[in-house]
Write a protein that holds these residues in place. Structure first.
Motif, PDB file in Angstrom:
ATOM      1  N   VAL A   1       0.763  -1.339  -0.201  1.00  0.00           N
ATOM      2  CA  VAL A   1       0.073   0.087  -0.105  1.00  0.00           C
ATOM      3  C   VAL A   1       0.805   1.304   0.013  1.00  0.00           C
ATOM      4  O   VAL A   1       1.870   1.425   0.776  1.00  0.00           O
ATOM      5  CB  VAL A   1      -0.959   0.025   1.189  1.00  0.00           C
ATOM      6  N   TYR A   2       0.815   2.117  -0.945  1.00  0.00           N
ATOM      7  CA  TYR A   2       1.169   3.478  -0.981  1.00  0.00           C
ATOM      8  C   TYR A   2       0.127   4.389  -1.364  1.00  0.00           C
ATOM      9  O   TYR A   2      -1.043   3.902  -1.788  1.00  0.00           O
ATOM     10  CB  TYR A   2       2.563   3.525  -1.979  1.00  0.00           C
ATOM     11  N   ASP A   3       0.427   5.613  -1.475  1.00  0.00           N
ATOM     12  CA  ASP A   3      -0.686   6.729  -1.596  1.00  0.00           C
ATOM     13  C   ASP A   3      -0.946   6.780  -2.988  1.00  0.00           C
ATOM     14  O   ASP A   3      -0.594   7.822  -3.795  1.00  0.00           O
ATOM     15  CB  ASP A   3      -0.288   7.963  -0.876  1.00  0.00           C
ATOM     16  N   GLY A   4      -1.494   5.920  -3.706  1.00  0.00           N
ATOM     17  CA  GLY A   4      -1.804   5.686  -5.123  1.00  0.00           C
ATOM     18  C   GLY A   4      -2.642   4.580  -5.304  1.00  0.00           C
ATOM     19  O   GLY A   4      -2.861   3.873  -4.259  1.00  0.00           O
ATOM     20  N   SER A   5      -2.913   4.202  -6.615  1.00  0.00           N
ATOM     21  CA  SER A   5      -3.815   3.059  -6.894  1.00  0.00           C
ATOM     22  C   SER A   5      -3.037   1.732  -6.727  1.00  0.00           C
ATOM     23  O   SER A   5      -1.740   1.709  -7.079  1.00  0.00           O
ATOM     24  CB  SER A   5      -4.446   3.004  -8.351  1.00  0.00           C
ATOM     25  N   MET A   6      -3.652   0.758  -6.164  1.00  0.00           N
ATOM     26  CA  MET A   6      -2.829  -0.632  -5.904  1.00  0.00           C
ATOM     27  C   MET A   6      -2.635  -1.268  -6.991  1.00  0.00           C
ATOM     28  O   MET A   6      -3.688  -1.438  -7.747  1.00  0.00           O
ATOM     29  CB  MET A   6      -3.532  -1.461  -4.731  1.00  0.00           C
ATOM     30  N   ILE A   7      -1.436  -1.755  -7.392  1.00  0.00           N
ATOM     31  CA  ILE A   7      -1.459  -2.808  -8.360  1.00  0.00           C
ATOM     32  C   ILE A   7      -1.699  -4.306  -8.210  1.00  0.00           C
ATOM     33  O   ILE A   7      -0.863  -4.759  -7.660  1.00  0.00           O
ATOM     34  CB  ILE A   7       0.075  -2.163  -9.131  1.00  0.00           C
ATOM     35  N   ASP A   8      -2.650  -4.652  -8.885  1.00  0.00           N
ATOM     36  CA  ASP A   8      -2.920  -6.179  -8.756  1.00  0.00           C
ATOM     37  C   ASP A   8      -2.941  -6.758  -9.990  1.00  0.00           C
ATOM     38  O   ASP A   8      -3.945  -7.768 -10.193  1.00  0.00           O
ATOM     39  CB  ASP A   8      -4.510  -6.149  -7.990  1.00  0.00           C
ATOM     40  N   TRP A   9      -2.259  -6.394 -11.138  1.00  0.00           N
ATOM     41  CA  TRP A   9      -2.433  -6.967 -12.682  1.00  0.00           C
ATOM     42  C   TRP A   9      -0.986  -7.712 -12.994  1.00  0.00           C
ATOM     43  O   TRP A   9      -0.701  -7.696 -14.252  1.00  0.00           O
ATOM     44  CB  TRP A   9      -2.903  -6.062 -13.306  1.00  0.00           C
TER      45      TRP A   9
ATOM     46  N   ILE B   1       0.618   4.228  13.391  1.00  0.00           N
ATOM     47  CA  ILE B   1       0.101   5.614  13.300  1.00  0.00           C
ATOM     48  C   ILE B   1       0.995   6.201  12.043  1.00  0.00           C
ATOM     49  O   ILE B   1       0.560   7.269  11.734  1.00  0.00           O
ATOM     50  CB  ILE B   1       0.549   6.316  14.475  1.00  0.00           C
ATOM     51  N   LYS B   2       1.900   5.418  11.492  1.00  0.00           N
ATOM     52  CA  LYS B   2       2.715   6.113  10.242  1.00  0.00           C
ATOM     53  C   LYS B   2       3.076   5.052   9.342  1.00  0.00           C
ATOM     54  O   LYS B   2       3.566   3.954   9.886  1.00  0.00           O
ATOM     55  CB  LYS B   2       3.819   6.948  10.749  1.00  0.00           C
ATOM     56  N   VAL B   3       2.762   5.215   7.832  1.00  0.00           N
ATOM     57  CA  VAL B   3       3.288   4.368   7.062  1.00  0.00           C
ATOM     58  C   VAL B   3       4.451   5.001   6.323  1.00  0.00           C
ATOM     59  O   VAL B   3       4.371   6.028   5.656  1.00  0.00           O
ATOM     60  CB  VAL B   3       1.862   3.908   6.275  1.00  0.00           C
ATOM     61  N   LEU B   4       5.350   4.193   5.987  1.00  0.00           N
ATOM     62  CA  LEU B   4       6.595   4.554   5.220  1.00  0.00           C
ATOM     63  C   LEU B   4       6.355   3.384   4.184  1.00  0.00           C
ATOM     64  O   LEU B   4       6.946   2.453   4.215  1.00  0.00           O
ATOM     65  CB  LEU B   4       7.817   4.435   5.903  1.00  0.00           C
ATOM     66  N   PRO B   5       6.099   4.161   2.925  1.00  0.00           N
ATOM     67  CA  PRO B   5       5.586   3.032   1.819  1.00  0.00           C
ATOM     68  C   PRO B   5       6.847   2.953   0.900  1.00  0.00           C
ATOM     69  O   PRO B   5       7.838   3.570   0.853  1.00  0.00           O
ATOM     70  CB  PRO B   5       4.343   3.910   1.270  1.00  0.00           C
TER      71      PRO B   5
ATOM     72  N   ARG C   1      -5.471   7.495   6.590  1.00  0.00           N
ATOM     73  CA  ARG C   1      -5.234   7.406   5.041  1.00  0.00           C
ATOM     74  C   ARG C   1      -4.795   5.944   4.637  1.00  0.00           C
ATOM     75  O   ARG C   1      -5.562   5.221   3.772  1.00  0.00           O
ATOM     76  CB  ARG C   1      -3.982   8.310   4.603  1.00  0.00           C
ATOM     77  N   LEU C   2      -4.202   5.242   5.582  1.00  0.00           N
ATOM     78  CA  LEU C   2      -4.242   3.648   5.500  1.00  0.00           C
ATOM     79  C   LEU C   2      -5.369   3.123   5.487  1.00  0.00           C
ATOM     80  O   LEU C   2      -5.653   2.100   4.489  1.00  0.00           O
ATOM     81  CB  LEU C   2      -3.116   3.170   6.470  1.00  0.00           C
ATOM     82  N   TYR C   3      -6.195   3.444   6.327  1.00  0.00           N
ATOM     83  CA  TYR C   3      -7.555   2.758   6.295  1.00  0.00           C
ATOM     84  C   TYR C   3      -8.410   2.981   5.187  1.00  0.00           C
ATOM     85  O   TYR C   3      -8.938   1.840   4.591  1.00  0.00           O
ATOM     86  CB  TYR C   3      -8.202   3.261   7.554  1.00  0.00           C
TER      87      TYR C   3
ATOM     88  N   LEU D   1      -7.476   3.712   2.199  1.00  0.00           N
ATOM     89  CA  LEU D   1      -6.706   3.179   1.022  1.00  0.00           C
ATOM     90  C   LEU D   1      -7.274   1.497   0.813  1.00  0.00           C
ATOM     91  O   LEU D   1      -7.740   1.079  -0.118  1.00  0.00           O
ATOM     92  CB  LEU D   1      -5.262   3.194   0.832  1.00  0.00           C
ATOM     93  N   ALA D   2      -7.049   1.109   2.039  1.00  0.00           N
ATOM     94  CA  ALA D   2      -7.296  -0.243   2.040  1.00  0.00           C
ATOM     95  C   ALA D   2      -8.720  -0.615   1.788  1.00  0.00           C
ATOM     96  O   ALA D   2      -9.156  -1.792   1.273  1.00  0.00           O
ATOM     97  CB  ALA D   2      -7.044  -1.009   3.564  1.00  0.00           C
ATOM     98  N   SER D   3      -9.620   0.153   2.664  1.00  0.00           N
ATOM     99  CA  SER D   3     -11.341  -0.162   2.477  1.00  0.00           C
ATOM    100  C   SER D   3     -11.687   0.341   0.963  1.00  0.00           C
ATOM    101  O   SER D   3     -12.525  -0.445   0.621  1.00  0.00           O
ATOM    102  CB  SER D   3     -11.904   0.767   3.689  1.00  0.00           C
ATOM    103  N   ASN D   4     -10.990   1.274   0.466  1.00  0.00           N
ATOM    104  CA  ASN D   4     -11.352   1.646  -0.733  1.00  0.00           C
ATOM    105  C   ASN D   4     -11.089   0.502  -1.858  1.00  0.00           C
ATOM    106  O   ASN D   4     -11.951   0.413  -2.579  1.00  0.00           O
ATOM    107  CB  ASN D   4     -10.657   2.873  -1.463  1.00  0.00           C
ATOM    108  N   TYR D   5     -10.112  -0.216  -1.795  1.00  0.00           N
ATOM    109  CA  TYR D   5      -9.654  -1.281  -2.483  1.00  0.00           C
ATOM    110  C   TYR D   5     -10.713  -2.411  -2.458  1.00  0.00           C
ATOM    111  O   TYR D   5     -11.363  -2.830  -3.507  1.00  0.00           O
ATOM    112  CB  TYR D   5      -8.149  -1.666  -2.246  1.00  0.00           C
ATOM    113  N   ILE D   6     -11.093  -2.527  -1.295  1.00  0.00           N
ATOM    114  CA  ILE D   6     -12.352  -3.804  -1.207  1.00  0.00           C
ATOM    115  C   ILE D   6     -13.641  -3.278  -1.537  1.00  0.00           C
ATOM    116  O   ILE D   6     -14.157  -4.037  -2.394  1.00  0.00           O
ATOM    117  CB  ILE D   6     -12.491  -4.105   0.398  1.00  0.00           C
ATOM    118  N   ALA D   7     -13.739  -1.957  -1.496  1.00  0.00           N
ATOM    119  CA  ALA D   7     -15.214  -1.652  -1.956  1.00  0.00           C
ATOM    120  C   ALA D   7     -15.209  -1.588  -3.401  1.00  0.00           C
ATOM    121  O   ALA D   7     -16.245  -1.610  -4.096  1.00  0.00           O
ATOM    122  CB  ALA D   7     -15.566  -0.050  -1.529  1.00  0.00           C
ATOM    123  N   ASN D   8     -14.009  -1.211  -4.100  1.00  0.00           N
ATOM    124  CA  ASN D   8     -14.156  -1.176  -5.581  1.00  0.00           C
ATOM    125  C   ASN D   8     -13.631  -2.368  -6.465  1.00  0.00           C
ATOM    126  O   ASN D   8     -13.778  -2.164  -7.562  1.00  0.00           O
ATOM    127  CB  ASN D   8     -13.026   0.068  -5.990  1.00  0.00           C
TER     128      ASN D   8
END
Ligand SMILES: [Zn+2]
Ligand SMILES: [Zn+2]
Length: 283
Positions: free
Chosen positions: A193-201, A227-231, A241-243, A245-252
């Motif tokens: 996970v980083y602050d962008g779209s997750m690559i799953d392809w 409390i801090k993500v170093l991507p 933001r971590l939460y 990003l992760a929940s948006n992936y599952i939702a989409n």
């Protein structure tokens, strides 16, 4: 642990390939200055009381350990380099280190220098200044590395005054890991996970695994363990933001996403296979 005060420096022209800043006491961010910013990986150096740890190693076009040494960032303590996964932007520099660590699921691909699984895809346009005049992207390959340590979920990397727990988080690739500093509630997340779209392809990506991984990330936030993500790319971010990003992936990740991702994986796999097959014929 406070994060934020930044100092950056060039050591000398020979090593100006690398840019670095001190993020907090004993924690450094290093980047490859002349690699396309949207593609270059973050390299993290964590100085411990007994040993130092380098998390991800960049492309390997210049020697990272020699740079770290000449910059005074590493010295007499043992140094281990761990890759969050073996994609070329993270593992290309691993062969410069004496001691390397990788997750078990990607160890054999790393040992045989499998440039299909490392998803090696570099063009001349990605590199703004060549390391040598004769350098050409088409000849670039991740070199085979014999890891000194093979990691499993739950393993501890002990630096003396800091302990990092290995969290196996497949989905982006089969052997992707995050490293969790529980005491300081920091997560080194690689490309999971980083602050962008997750690559799953990519060839060893897996959407079902990625969904489970995102649930795991959300649990870490729910339990106030991060409390801090170093991507692995781009800027650091917080638990909120971590939460999202992760929940948006599952939702989409509906049927439409799965079909598009599957098509992209087929194209990427074919392209990587041809690129690496033609290299084997060339050499
Ligand atoms: Zn990756
Ligand atoms: Zn990456």
């Amino acid at each position: 642990m406070p994060l934020g005060s930044a100092v950056h420096a060039e050591v000398d022209s020979q090593w100006s390939w690398f840019w670095w800043e001190e993020v907090s006491d004993g924690l450094y961010l290093i980047r490859e200055r002349f690699f396309e910013p949207s593609k270059r990986a973050n390299i993290w150096l964590l100085q411990g009381s007994q040993r130092d740890l380098v998390i991800d190693t960049g492309l390997g076009l210049m020697s990272l350990p020699r740079f770290l040494s000449s910059a005074g960032l590493i010295g007499t303590k043992p140094v281990m380099a761990v890759v969050t996964h073996i994609h070329f932007d993270h593992s290309g520099g691993l062969h410069h280190f004496d001691r390397a660590a990788v997750h078990r699921a990607e160890a054999s691909a790393l040992m045989r220098g499998d440039n299909f699984e490392t998803a090696t895809w570099l063009s001349d346009w990605d590199i703004k200044r060549r390391p040598q005049r004769s350098w050409r992207a088409k000849n670039y390959r991740v070199k085979a590395v014999q890891p000194a340590r093979i990691l499993d979920d739950g393993d501890i990397i002990n630096l003396g005054n800091r302990q990092l727990t290995v969290l196996h988080m497949p989905g982006h690739s089969r052997g992707s890991i995050c490293l969790h500093d529980k005491e300081n509630r920091i997560l080194f997340s690689g490309d999971v996970v980083y602050d962008g779209s997750m690559i799953d392809w990519l060839p060893s990506s897996n959407i079902s695994d990625y969904i489970q991984t995102c649930k795991h990330l959300m649990t870490l936030v729910d339990n106030n363990l991060v409390i801090k993500v170093l991507p692995g790319h781009f800027d650091t971010f917080d638990a909120e933001r971590l939460y999202s990003l992760a929940s948006n992936y599952i939702a989409n990740v509906g049927v439409c996403h799965k079909i598009l991702s599957c098509a992209a994986r087929c194209i990427a796999s074919l392209a990587l296979w041809f690129k690496n097959y033609s290299k084997r014929v060339d050499h």
